[in-house]
Design a protein around this motif. Sequence first.
Motif, short mmCIF file in Angstrom:
data_model
loop_
_atom_site.label_atom_id
_atom_site.label_comp_id
_atom_site.label_asym_id
_atom_site.label_seq_id
_atom_site.Cartn_x
_atom_site.Cartn_y
_atom_site.Cartn_z
N ALA A 12 94.74 28.75 21.18
CA ALA A 12 93.72 29.79 21.26
C ALA A 12 92.38 29.19 21.66
N LEU A 13 92.05 28.02 21.10
CA LEU A 13 90.79 27.37 21.46
C LEU A 13 90.80 26.97 22.93
N ALA A 14 91.94 26.45 23.41
CA ALA A 14 92.04 26.08 24.82
C ALA A 14 91.90 27.32 25.71
N ASP A 15 92.47 28.45 25.28
CA ASP A 15 92.34 29.70 26.04
C ASP A 15 90.89 30.14 26.12
N LEU A 16 90.16 30.00 25.02
CA LEU A 16 88.74 30.34 25.02
C LEU A 16 87.99 29.48 26.03
N GLY A 17 88.33 28.20 26.08
CA GLY A 17 87.70 27.31 27.04
C GLY A 17 88.01 27.68 28.47
N ARG A 18 89.26 28.05 28.74
CA ARG A 18 89.62 28.45 30.11
C ARG A 18 88.92 29.74 30.51
N PHE A 19 88.81 30.66 29.57
CA PHE A 19 88.12 31.92 29.84
C PHE A 19 86.66 31.66 30.19
N ALA A 20 86.00 30.81 29.41
CA ALA A 20 84.60 30.48 29.67
C ALA A 20 84.44 29.75 31.01
N THR A 21 85.40 28.90 31.34
CA THR A 21 85.34 28.16 32.60
C THR A 21 85.45 29.10 33.79
N ARG A 22 86.36 30.07 33.72
CA ARG A 22 86.49 31.03 34.81
C ARG A 22 85.23 31.88 34.95
N ALA A 23 84.66 32.30 33.81
CA ALA A 23 83.43 33.09 33.86
C ALA A 23 82.28 32.27 34.43
N ARG A 24 82.25 31.00 34.11
CA ARG A 24 81.18 30.14 34.60
C ARG A 24 81.31 29.90 36.11
N ALA A 25 82.54 29.97 36.62
CA ALA A 25 82.74 29.84 38.06
C ALA A 25 82.11 31.01 38.81
N LEU A 26 82.00 32.15 38.14
CA LEU A 26 81.36 33.32 38.74
C LEU A 26 79.85 33.27 38.61
N ASP A 27 79.38 32.64 37.54
CA ASP A 27 77.94 32.54 37.29
C ASP A 27 77.69 31.28 36.48
N ALA A 28 77.26 30.22 37.16
CA ALA A 28 77.08 28.93 36.51
C ALA A 28 76.07 29.00 35.37
N ASP A 29 75.13 29.92 35.47
CA ASP A 29 74.10 30.06 34.44
C ASP A 29 74.37 31.27 33.53
N GLY A 30 75.60 31.73 33.51
CA GLY A 30 75.93 32.92 32.76
C GLY A 30 76.01 32.71 31.26
N ALA A 31 76.35 33.79 30.56
CA ALA A 31 76.36 33.77 29.10
C ALA A 31 77.65 34.39 28.58
N MET A 32 77.92 34.12 27.31
CA MET A 32 79.05 34.72 26.62
C MET A 32 78.55 35.31 25.31
N ARG A 33 78.98 36.52 25.04
CA ARG A 33 78.64 37.14 23.75
C ARG A 33 79.81 36.94 22.81
N LEU A 34 79.54 36.27 21.70
CA LEU A 34 80.56 36.01 20.70
C LEU A 34 80.35 36.98 19.54
N GLN A 35 81.30 37.87 19.36
CA GLN A 35 81.24 38.84 18.25
C GLN A 35 82.45 38.62 17.35
N ALA A 36 82.17 38.19 16.14
CA ALA A 36 83.24 37.97 15.17
C ALA A 36 83.07 38.93 14.01
N SER A 37 84.18 39.54 13.62
CA SER A 37 84.18 40.42 12.45
C SER A 37 85.52 40.26 11.77
N GLY A 38 85.48 39.75 10.57
CA GLY A 38 86.73 39.49 9.87
C GLY A 38 87.53 38.41 10.56
N PHE A 39 88.78 38.71 10.88
CA PHE A 39 89.67 37.72 11.47
C PHE A 39 89.80 37.85 12.98
N VAL A 40 88.86 38.55 13.62
CA VAL A 40 88.94 38.76 15.07
C VAL A 40 87.64 38.30 15.74
N LEU A 41 87.79 37.53 16.81
CA LEU A 41 86.67 37.13 17.65
C LEU A 41 86.78 37.84 18.99
#
Length: 225
Positions: A12-41
Motif C-alpha cells: 500500500a505504501l508503494a502504491d501511494l508512492g507510485r500514485f504521487a509519482t504519476r501525479a508529479r509527472a503531470l505537475d512537478a510542483d503539484g500537491a497532494m491532499r491527505l485526508q485521514a479519518s479512522g482507518f481510511v486515508l
Amino acid sequence: MTETLRLVDSSALADLGRFATRARALDADGAMRLQASGFVLAAWVGVLPGSGILAEGTVLGLRTFALEEPAELDAVVPLSAVTDRTARASASSTEIGVPPMRALAAWAAVTPPKGPWEPVGDLPGDLLAEVARVGLQEVGDAVRERGAAAGFVRDRVWARDVREAAGPHPDLLDGDAVPADVTVRAGGAFAAYALGFLAPGEVVTVLRSNRWTRLTAPGGHVIMR
C-alpha cells in the motif's frame, strides 16, 4: 494532528508512492491532499484546474488506502515531499511521516460530495485510454506548433465529450461502447489514463451527484465538476 501514517502493508505504501509519482509527472510542483479519518486515508491530486466561482472543469484524482492504525488528518502537502518519503522507505516499511511543509492548491478548496452517488452507466476502459492518447497527441501537436498559445487547444480537447473525441476515429466507437446517456469529458479519460487507473479489458463505472461526475476505475477514482 497525526504525524505518522501507518498503512496496512508495504504494498500500500508503494502504491501511494507510485500514485504521487504519476501525479508529479503531470505537475512537478503539484500537491497532494491527505485526508485521514479512522482507518481510511484518502489521497487527492489535481489533474485539470477549474474556472470561475464554481470551479467548473475541475478534474481530481483520488485513491484510498487502508490504515493499520486510526488517524485524523487533513493536510495539503507538496507531491515532491510524498515521493521523497516513499522513495526512501525500505521494502518492508508501512509508515510515512506526514510532511511538515504545506502547499497551496486552488483545487483543494473544492470539496466533492460524499454522496449519494447514482450510477448512470459503464464505459470501456480501453475506450477511455484511447481517447486520452488521441487527446495527448493533439495537445502535443498544438504545443509544438503554437507554443504558449496552445492553452486554448488544450482546454478544448479535454472539455469535449468522449463521444465527440472518438468521432474522428470511428474505430473507437464499437457498437454501444459509449451509451448515449453517459456523457463524460475527455479530461476525465486523460486523468484516469495518466494516473494509471485503467486496466485492459476492464470497465469504468460512471456516477453522478448533482453537478459532479465520478469515474470509478480498477485503480482509483476521477472526480469532475
